[in-house]
Scaffold this motif. Structure first.
Motif, mmCIF file in Angstrom:
data_model
loop_
_atom_site.group_PDB
_atom_site.id
_atom_site.type_symbol
_atom_site.label_atom_id
_atom_site.label_comp_id
_atom_site.label_asym_id
_atom_site.label_seq_id
_atom_site.Cartn_x
_atom_site.Cartn_y
_atom_site.Cartn_z
ATOM 1 N N ILE A 45 0.788 -1.518 0.195
ATOM 2 C CA ILE A 45 -0.646 0.091 -0.074
ATOM 3 C C ILE A 45 0.811 1.166 0.201
ATOM 4 C CG2 ILE A 45 -1.915 -0.994 0.891
ATOM 5 C CD1 ILE A 45 -1.024 -0.447 4.007
ATOM 6 N N THR A 46 2.420 1.318 0.081
ATOM 7 C CA THR A 46 3.381 1.798 -0.012
ATOM 8 C C THR A 46 3.430 2.937 -1.142
ATOM 9 O OG1 THR A 46 4.931 1.085 0.557
ATOM 10 C CG2 THR A 46 3.957 1.866 2.926
ATOM 11 N N SER A 47 3.742 1.691 -2.134
ATOM 12 C CA SER A 47 3.085 1.533 -3.413
ATOM 13 C C SER A 47 2.254 3.006 -4.323
ATOM 14 C CB SER A 47 3.861 0.459 -4.444
ATOM 15 O OG SER A 47 3.781 1.148 -6.093
ATOM 16 N N ALA A 48 3.142 4.324 -4.709
ATOM 17 C CA ALA A 48 2.231 5.031 -5.331
ATOM 18 C C ALA A 48 2.793 4.311 -7.047
ATOM 19 C CB ALA A 48 3.083 5.976 -5.868
ATOM 20 N N LYS A 49 3.797 3.494 -7.485
ATOM 21 C CA LYS A 49 3.531 2.952 -8.670
ATOM 22 C C LYS A 49 2.227 2.596 -9.524
ATOM 23 C CE LYS A 49 7.736 3.789 -9.937
ATOM 24 N NZ LYS A 49 9.366 2.130 -10.672
ATOM 25 N N ILE A 50 1.424 1.573 -8.421
ATOM 26 C CA ILE A 50 0.843 0.549 -8.302
ATOM 27 C C ILE A 50 -0.807 1.574 -8.493
ATOM 28 C CG2 ILE A 50 -1.241 -1.051 -7.230
ATOM 29 C CD1 ILE A 50 1.171 -1.916 -5.476
ATOM 30 N N ARG A 51 -0.531 2.787 -7.688
ATOM 31 C CA ARG A 51 -2.651 3.769 -7.698
ATOM 32 C C ARG A 51 -2.163 4.330 -9.376
ATOM 33 N NH1 ARG A 51 -2.479 5.871 -1.618
ATOM 34 N NH2 ARG A 51 -1.853 3.837 -0.446
ATOM 35 N N GLU A 52 -0.726 4.545 -9.649
ATOM 36 C CA GLU A 52 -0.910 5.624 -11.152
ATOM 37 C C GLU A 52 -0.954 4.782 -11.415
ATOM 38 O OE1 GLU A 52 2.882 8.458 -9.333
ATOM 39 O OE2 GLU A 52 3.625 6.740 -10.206
ATOM 40 N N ASP A 53 -0.857 3.983 -11.411
ATOM 41 C CA ASP A 53 -0.885 2.525 -12.539
ATOM 42 C C ASP A 53 -2.258 2.242 -13.232
ATOM 43 O OD1 ASP A 53 -0.638 0.131 -14.847
ATOM 44 O OD2 ASP A 53 -1.640 -1.465 -13.201
ATOM 45 N N ARG A 54 -3.279 2.474 -12.063
ATOM 46 C CA ARG A 54 -4.591 2.500 -11.932
ATOM 47 C C ARG A 54 -5.375 3.123 -12.780
ATOM 48 N NH1 ARG A 54 -3.790 -0.726 -6.471
ATOM 49 N NH2 ARG A 54 -4.205 -2.452 -7.077
ATOM 50 N N ILE A 55 -4.729 4.474 -12.723
ATOM 51 C CA ILE A 55 -5.379 5.677 -13.303
ATOM 52 C C ILE A 55 -4.829 5.833 -14.177
ATOM 53 C CG2 ILE A 55 -5.245 8.569 -12.904
ATOM 54 C CD1 ILE A 55 -4.649 8.489 -9.982
ATOM 55 N N LYS A 56 -4.090 5.574 -14.495
ATOM 56 C CA LYS A 56 -3.532 5.253 -16.090
ATOM 57 C C LYS A 56 -4.160 4.155 -17.277
ATOM 58 C CE LYS A 56 0.359 4.637 -18.996
ATOM 59 N NZ LYS A 56 2.009 4.053 -19.159
ATOM 60 N N ARG A 57 -4.745 3.282 -16.696
ATOM 61 C CA ARG A 57 -5.911 2.837 -16.902
ATOM 62 C C ARG A 57 -7.031 3.490 -17.324
ATOM 63 N NH1 ARG A 57 -5.653 -3.021 -13.768
ATOM 64 N NH2 ARG A 57 -4.417 -1.796 -12.641
ATOM 65 N N ALA A 58 -7.632 3.884 -16.041
ATOM 66 C CA ALA A 58 -8.702 4.910 -16.709
ATOM 67 C C ALA A 58 -8.624 5.902 -17.848
ATOM 68 C CB ALA A 58 -9.410 5.275 -15.407
ATOM 69 N N ILE A 59 -7.520 6.477 -17.844
ATOM 70 C CA ILE A 59 -6.980 7.048 -18.588
ATOM 71 C C ILE A 59 -6.875 7.051 -20.104
ATOM 72 C CG2 ILE A 59 -6.028 9.186 -19.737
ATOM 73 C CD1 ILE A 59 -4.805 9.722 -16.701
ATOM 74 N N ASN A 60 -6.981 5.642 -19.944
ATOM 75 C CA ASN A 60 -6.690 4.978 -21.301
ATOM 76 C C ASN A 60 -7.940 4.362 -22.029
ATOM 77 O OD1 ASN A 60 -3.930 5.348 -22.131
ATOM 78 N ND2 ASN A 60 -3.361 3.373 -21.026
ATOM 79 N N LEU A 61 -8.600 4.255 -21.126
ATOM 80 C CA LEU A 61 -10.269 3.177 -21.307
ATOM 81 C C LEU A 61 -10.921 4.598 -21.683
ATOM 82 C CD1 LEU A 61 -12.072 1.186 -18.188
ATOM 83 C CD2 LEU A 61 -13.297 3.474 -20.421
ATOM 84 N N ILE A 62 -10.689 5.697 -21.356
ATOM 85 C CA ILE A 62 -11.763 6.446 -22.397
ATOM 86 C C ILE A 62 -10.706 7.053 -23.226
ATOM 87 C CG2 ILE A 62 -12.094 9.007 -21.584
ATOM 88 C CD1 ILE A 62 -12.620 8.209 -18.740
ATOM 89 N N ALA A 63 -9.953 7.113 -23.755
ATOM 90 C CA ALA A 63 -8.754 7.851 -24.335
ATOM 91 C C ALA A 63 -9.285 6.670 -25.457
ATOM 92 C CB ALA A 63 -7.919 8.002 -24.289
ATOM 93 N N SER A 64 -9.402 5.595 -25.438
ATOM 94 C CA SER A 64 -9.505 4.387 -26.706
ATOM 95 C C SER A 64 -10.210 4.366 -27.237
ATOM 96 C CB SER A 64 -7.956 3.542 -25.898
ATOM 97 O OG SER A 64 -7.219 3.410 -25.554
ATOM 98 N N ASN A 65 -11.777 4.783 -26.123
ATOM 99 C CA ASN A 65 -12.472 4.102 -26.345
ATOM 100 C C ASN A 65 -13.909 5.251 -26.881
ATOM 101 O OD1 ASN A 65 -12.876 1.009 -26.085
ATOM 102 N ND2 ASN A 65 -11.984 2.503 -24.295
ATOM 103 N N LYS A 66 -13.556 6.848 -27.639
ATOM 104 C CA LYS A 66 -14.650 7.813 -27.268
ATOM 105 C C LYS A 66 -15.462 7.636 -28.292
ATOM 106 C CE LYS A 66 -10.296 10.787 -28.598
ATOM 107 N NZ LYS A 66 -9.874 11.482 -28.814
#
Length: 477
Positions: free
Chosen positions: A25-46
């Protein structure tokens, strides 16, 4: 059926809570990856998003979809991703003297809450599903989402895309009618986010209380726009109308009524009609306004208009029928209501449509008294250039937020919290405050290693120590 849905929701909650316990739970990378996937989900399925929203509304302005549902959501997610690491840092606090001087340390560590339930409304199904995930993921949580059944195509698309981009222990979607939302709100989440009406929020909060689940409520209310004598009427009219017609008026922050002095009413209506022509007449003279979501809401808005007519109100449509070719299904011509009275539905219920009633005031103090005798709205809008008046509005009214010389825009400020107060909601997301809203702020205190101070502070108490306490607590002039 209901028991099986409840059982499945509880299974996923347990799965998500266990996954957090087993995660770094101290890993910022894991959290950032989940947010990045949400960004890609929207951008790739406009294209799929655009199609689903058009199918749900009948006609929805594609520019509004790109601005609010896609660009606005991605922008919010990017902001959360950029700041996740800094938000996660321990927050140093002052330790009690003399222990601070002797080396004691106090700090706050932000930890994930666990599994967060998210009940999403129909008016912005993409933005209000994925936007809050920026705060939820940044805080290290998992989520279970219930999209609105009133926008079924968007709900099905959200479920399909979430399955493609996330494991169920990260995010899971449950679709279905309102009974599924009721079941969801009864489950033992670590937090529950509800966006919707105040009426439904009461039931959600009661249900959540069964398991002592803390809630964030993003509601609405009747957000006023106040026209000062110092206002530029042309600019105010265009900005207010642009906010009122956005998504066909189906926005929790839409200006719900105008507070105006009677002597400038006609000039302001004239400016609103000019603004309507500029904003609403698209290519080939088609009316460029989003349709009302369904027949039930369409009839509800018509009832508001009919009620105002019956009670002496004057309905003024801001466009003439000969200015455009035809109305698409469930489109409405924006209108204002003048000669209003306080017993009208238009002045007592949130309109959620392209209707704008006028309320009249004599002076600023009268306007403020009127506002303060109403439930606190989600937004409040003031138009003018008088700084003393602006300060008075800010300091002596209650609302979730204020936009000066525009409407709605405070919700787009990703570095500031967005939320209501009282009947318009509780809690907030966006910015650091959103991260904190979905975190547990755990106080950590590291005590000094040597015992000398404790000789005075533990029994039996020395007379000199008691004398010191009496001196420190003496009344002071």
């Amino acid at each position: 059926m209901n028991n099986s849905i409840a059982s499945e929701i509880r299974r996923v909650i347990s799965l998500q809570q266990t996954a957090i316990q087993n995660e770094d739970i101290t890993s910022a990378k894991i959290r950032e990856d989940r947010i990045k996937r949400a960004i890609n989900l929207i951008a790739s399925n406009k294209e799929e998003i655009l199609e689903a929203l058009q199918d749900d509304f009948g006609f929805r302005n594609s520019g509004e979809i790109l601005l609010a549902e896609i660009f606005g959501t991605i922008n919010t997610l990017k902001y959360s991703k950029k700041h996740t690491k800094s938000w996660m840092r321990n927050c140093q606090r002052q330790s009690l003297q003399p222990f601070k001087f002797l080396g004691a340390r106090t700090y706050i560590k932000y930890q994930p809450l666990g599994s967060v339930g998210v009940i999403v409304p129909w008016n912005f199904p993409i933005n209000l599903c994925f936007g809050p995930l920026g705060s939820i993921f940044a805080a290290g949580n998992r989520a279970i989402i219930k999209p609105s059944e009133i926008a079924p195509n968007s709900a099905d698309l959200i479920q399909k895309l979430i399955k493609r981009y996330y494991d169920e222990e990260e995010v899971t979607v449950f679709t279905g009618d309102s009974s599924v939302a009721e079941i969801l709100s009864l489950q033992p989440f670590n937090h529950l986010l509800f966006t919707g009406s105040s009426k439904n929020a009461v039931n959600v909060m009661k249900s959540a209380s069964e398991n002592l689940v803390p809630v964030t409520l993003e509601l609405g209310g009747k957000s006023p726009a106040i026209i000062s004598e110092s206002a530029n009427l042309q600019k105010a009219a265009k900005r207010i109308l642009a906010g009122k017609i956005f998504n066909g008026g189906q926005v929790c922050l839409a200006p719900d009524y105008i507070l105006i002095k009677k002597n400038v009413e006609q000039e302001f209506i004239c400016e609103l009609t000019k603004a309507a022509s500029a904003l609403l007449l698209g290519n080939k003279n088609l009316l460029n306004i989003t349709s009302v979501i369904n027949n039930e809401h369409f009839e509800r808005i018509k009832l508001i208009i009919d009620d105002a007519k019956q009670k002496g109100g004057r309905i003024i449509e801001l466009l003439e029928a000969n200015q455009f070719k035809k109305l698409e299904a469930k489109q409405m011509i924006p209108s204002v209501i003048t000669n209003t009275s306080q017993d009208m539905i238009a002045l007592n219920e949130e309109i959620f449509g392209p209707i704008l009633p006028f309320v009249y005031y004599d002076d600023l103090d009268g306007a403020i008294n009127f506002l303060n005798n109403k439930p606190s709205p989600l937004g409040l809008y003031w138009f003018g250039s008088n700084k003393k008046e602006a300060a008075k509005i800010i300091n002596y009214t209650s609302s979730g937020g204020i936009t000066m010389n525009d409407v709605i825009a405070h919700v787009a400020q990703d570095d500031a919290p967005f939320g209501g107060t009282g009947p318009s909601g509780m809690g907030a997301y966006h910015g650091r405050e959103g991260f904190e809203n979905f975190s547990h702020a755990k106080t950590i205190y590291e005590q000094i290693s040597f015992d000398l101070p404790f000789r005075f502070m533990q029994p039996p108490y020395a007379k000199s120590f008691l004398s010191l306490l009496n001196f420190l607590t003496k009344p002071r002039k």
